[in-house]
Design an enzyme around this catalytic site. Structure first.
Site, PDB file in Angstrom:
ATOM      1  N   CYS A 136       0.834  -1.209   0.000  1.00  0.00           N
ATOM      2  CA  CYS A 136       0.000   0.000   0.000  1.00  0.00           C
ATOM      3  C   CYS A 136       0.864   1.252   0.000  1.00  0.00           C
ATOM      4  O   CYS A 136       1.364   1.677   1.046  1.00  0.00           O
ATOM      5  CB  CYS A 136      -0.934  -0.018   1.211  1.00  0.00           C
ATOM      6  N   CYS A 139      -0.395   4.151   2.110  1.00  0.00           N
ATOM      7  CA  CYS A 139      -0.219   3.984   3.560  1.00  0.00           C
ATOM      8  C   CYS A 139       1.238   4.210   3.947  1.00  0.00           C
ATOM      9  O   CYS A 139       1.524   4.827   4.969  1.00  0.00           O
ATOM     10  CB  CYS A 139      -0.618   2.576   3.998  1.00  0.00           C
ATOM     11  N   ASP A 140       2.182   3.693   3.154  1.00  0.00           N
ATOM     12  CA  ASP A 140       3.577   3.607   3.603  1.00  0.00           C
ATOM     13  C   ASP A 140       4.579   4.443   2.807  1.00  0.00           C
ATOM     14  O   ASP A 140       5.744   4.526   3.207  1.00  0.00           O
ATOM     15  CB  ASP A 140       4.027   2.133   3.576  1.00  0.00           C
TER      16      ASP A 140
END
Ligand code: FAD
Ligand code: NAP
Length: 313
Positions: A136, A139-140
């Protein structure tokens, strides 16, 4: 304390299919309950710009899903944060058990559990998961400012992730096992023209290499699929974007599945192999797998459930 709830229609999943089913089932006065699952809002919450949702030239995925949830609630759908861990569709009313301890019984069920990211299946991938390996970028990606990153895959997700990661990374290498991408042409063009992205054709990821203490990725070992030549790309992160598999575990043994785990529905309908159980979205769809097609099927599922319930009465 465990609780028991009965509803005419239980919707499992909170992606575009689930929320759209929630809107339609509410407007049919069926007072549906929708259980959100581990990822409220579904896959679109893991992306940034969505450019193909009709009516929005550009909208952030998470924002779109917040709006869909609000829409379903405004129509009267009860949205519950819970995860269904067990579903018995062998007799009616159907029974679903929630991780919270709540038992839900329902006259009809709409399955909209979507799909989940696939992994390469390498032991080193598992070892560094959360320590340099991710599925992701939204997200990261932020953790890789000024670093080199590898993305593996050749579909829309891989290309979008590679493009998005250029916001943080000094360089992004896209590794693909063929010399042709599945991604839409407009994305391929953006990829080709991006000065920070290099594409490595005909390569497969063999291993993720890194340090033990602290645990962290230092490179990605890749192999040329034709020559067998092995090289290591220096990188602090590996983003795996090789597609998604249908989340059909709840009905693996109780519904007819096909194409490697997708729930089989009757052509032109959302009816599954069990009367009263309907399925919509990516869970059933190995071809289109889009937000708009999932939403369309969510609508169909609610209408199918409404007609089926009326026929039972
Ligand atoms: P999902 O969105 O997969 O939602 C599934 C839901 O089911 C989740 O809420 C989950 O919590 C819930 N669930 C699962 N198991 C359980 C359980 N046991 N109990 C309760 N709930 C459960 N499509 C586009 O059209 N445009 C795009 O720009 C686009 N970008 C994308 C970017 C990325 C990174 C990804 C991964 C996908 C993208 N897609 C895009 C595809 C799109 O996101 C999917 O087609 C769509 O989200 C599928 O909707 P769905 O409702 O079927 O399921
Ligand atoms: P996808 O289209 O199925 O593509 C998966 C890619 O990963 C393919 O290129 C495949 O290679 C590669 N791959 C699969 N297994 C692999 C392995 N073990 N090792 C190496 N490579 C592997 O998946 P996706 O990109 O996640 O897209 C899923 C769906 O969501 C699609 O329908 C897509 O259109 C949709 N989506 C849409 C958007 C958008 O509209 N903007 C954005 C994201 C996703 P091969 O090509 O060789 O098979």
């Amino acid at each position: 304390m465990s609780e028991s709830r009965h509803t005419k229609v239980l919707i499992i999943g909170s992606g575009p299919a689930g929320y759209t089913a929630g809107v339609y089932a509410s407007r049919a006065m069926l007072s549906p309950i929708l259980v959100q699952g581990i990822e409220p809002g579904g896959q679109l919450t893991t992306t940034t710009e969505v450019e193909n949702w009709p009516g929005d030239t550009e909208v952030q995925g998470p924002e779109l899903m917040v709006r869909m949830e609000a829409h379903a609630k405004a129509m009267g759908c009860e949205v519950i944060m819970d995860i269904i861990t067990d579903l018995d569709i062998s007799r009616r009313p159907f029974t679903a058990r929630g991780d919270s301890g709540t038992t839900y019984t329902a006259d009809a069920v709409i399955l909209a559990t979507g799909a989940r990211a696939k992994w390469l299946g390498l032991p080193s991938e598992e070892k560094f998961m959360g320590f340099g390996v991710s599925a992701c970028a939204t997200c990261d990606g932020f953790f890789y400012r000024g670093q080199e990153i590898v993305v593996v895959g050749g579909g829309n997700t891989a290309v979008e992730e590679a493009l998005f990661l250029t916001n943080f990374a000094s360089k992004v290498t896209l590794v693909h096992r063929r010399d042709e991408l599945r991604a839409e042409m407009i994305l391929q063009e953006r990829l080709r023209n991006h000065p920070k992205i290099e594409t490595l054709w005909f390569h497969e990821v063999e291993e993720v290499v890194g340090t033990e203490a602290p645990l962290g990725v230092e490179g990605v070992r890749v192999r040329h699929v034709k020559t067998g030549e092995v090289t290591t790309i220096p990188a602090k992160g590996l983003f795996v974007a090789i597609g998604h598999a249908p989340a059909s575990e709840l009905v693996r043994d109780s519904l007819e599945l096909h194409h490697g785990g997708y729930v089989k529905v009757q052509p032109g309908s959302t009816a599954t192999s069990v009367p009263g159980v309907f399925a919509a979205g990516d869970l059933t769809d190995h071809i289109y797998r889009q937000a708009v097609t999932s939403a369309g099927m969510g609508c169909m599922a609610a209408l199918d459930a409404e007609r089926w319930l009326a026929a039972q009465d």
